[in-house]
Design a protein around this motif. Structure first.
Motif, PDB file in Angstrom:
ATOM      1  N   PHE A   1       0.846  -1.188   0.000  1.00  0.00           N
ATOM      2  CA  PHE A   1       0.000   0.000   0.000  1.00  0.00           C
ATOM      3  C   PHE A   1       0.880   1.237   0.000  1.00  0.00           C
ATOM      4  O   PHE A   1       2.026   1.212   0.422  1.00  0.00           O
ATOM      5  CB  PHE A   1      -0.949   0.012   1.212  1.00  0.00           C
ATOM      6  CG  PHE A   1      -0.264   0.226   2.529  1.00  0.00           C
ATOM      7  CD1 PHE A   1      -0.227   1.481   3.121  1.00  0.00           C
ATOM      8  CD2 PHE A   1       0.350  -0.825   3.179  1.00  0.00           C
ATOM      9  CE1 PHE A   1       0.406   1.677   4.335  1.00  0.00           C
ATOM     10  CE2 PHE A   1       0.986  -0.639   4.402  1.00  0.00           C
ATOM     11  CZ  PHE A   1       1.014   0.611   4.975  1.00  0.00           C
ATOM     12  N   ALA A   2       0.319   2.328  -0.507  1.00  0.00           N
ATOM     13  CA  ALA A   2       1.036   3.600  -0.520  1.00  0.00           C
ATOM     14  C   ALA A   2       0.871   4.267   0.839  1.00  0.00           C
ATOM     15  O   ALA A   2      -0.173   4.161   1.475  1.00  0.00           O
ATOM     16  CB  ALA A   2       0.481   4.504  -1.612  1.00  0.00           C
TER      17      ALA A   2
ATOM     18  N   ARG B   1       1.585   8.012   2.793  1.00  0.00           N
ATOM     19  CA  ARG B   1       2.039   9.403   2.824  1.00  0.00           C
ATOM     20  C   ARG B   1       2.444   9.694   4.255  1.00  0.00           C
ATOM     21  O   ARG B   1       1.665   9.482   5.188  1.00  0.00           O
ATOM     22  CB  ARG B   1       0.922  10.329   2.358  1.00  0.00           C
ATOM     23  CG  ARG B   1       0.671  10.233   0.866  1.00  0.00           C
ATOM     24  CD  ARG B   1      -0.462  11.126   0.419  1.00  0.00           C
ATOM     25  NE  ARG B   1      -1.767  10.698   0.894  1.00  0.00           N
ATOM     26  CZ  ARG B   1      -2.465   9.712   0.373  1.00  0.00           C
ATOM     27  NH1 ARG B   1      -1.984   9.016  -0.629  1.00  0.00           N
ATOM     28  NH2 ARG B   1      -3.655   9.401   0.843  1.00  0.00           N
TER      29      ARG B   1
ATOM     30  N   ASN C   1      10.849  -0.782   5.589  1.00  0.00           N
ATOM     31  CA  ASN C   1       9.606  -1.537   5.541  1.00  0.00           C
ATOM     32  C   ASN C   1       9.491  -2.479   6.744  1.00  0.00           C
ATOM     33  O   ASN C   1       8.450  -2.531   7.403  1.00  0.00           O
ATOM     34  CB  ASN C   1       9.538  -2.339   4.238  1.00  0.00           C
ATOM     35  CG  ASN C   1       8.190  -2.968   4.041  1.00  0.00           C
ATOM     36  OD1 ASN C   1       7.251  -2.290   3.685  1.00  0.00           O
ATOM     37  ND2 ASN C   1       8.093  -4.267   4.299  1.00  0.00           N
TER      38      ASN C   1
ATOM     39  N   GLU D   1      -0.679  -1.976  -5.492  1.00  0.00           N
ATOM     40  CA  GLU D   1      -0.419  -0.981  -6.534  1.00  0.00           C
ATOM     41  C   GLU D   1       0.752  -1.419  -7.380  1.00  0.00           C
ATOM     42  O   GLU D   1       1.695  -2.024  -6.903  1.00  0.00           O
ATOM     43  CB  GLU D   1      -0.124   0.378  -5.917  1.00  0.00           C
ATOM     44  CG  GLU D   1      -1.335   0.966  -5.246  1.00  0.00           C
ATOM     45  CD  GLU D   1      -1.089   2.367  -4.767  1.00  0.00           C
ATOM     46  OE1 GLU D   1      -1.933   2.854  -4.015  1.00  0.00           O
ATOM     47  OE2 GLU D   1      -0.087   2.972  -5.138  1.00  0.00           O
TER      48      GLU D   1
END
Length: 71
Positions: A9-10, A12, A33, A70
């Motif tokens: 997942f992205a 921000r 990560n 994604e």
């Protein structure tokens, strides 16, 4: 590409917070990560407790390649 069985997942994130996570990861000899995953597990353990974490660990994982990652 995400590891098999992992959800991609992205995210921000504030650059100063990111820098701190990078610093922690380097100190622990982990990727950013992996460090984020450790921090999330620690936070969940604090909020949910050990019993809830054990229940989560026993739940079957959804199959990989669910189409939500994604590219």
């Amino acid at each position: 590409m995400a590891s098999p069985g992992k959800k991609a997942f992205a995210l921000r994130i504030d650059p100063l917070l990111w820098a701190e996570v990078e610093r922690l990861a380097a100190a622990d000899l982990r990727s950013v990560n992996a460090e984020v995953e450790v921090l999330l597990r620690e936070a969940l353990r604090t909020r949910l407790g050990e019993a809830a974490m054990a229940r989560l660990a026993r739940r079957p994982r959804p199959p990989s390649g669910d189409g939500d990652a994604e590219s």
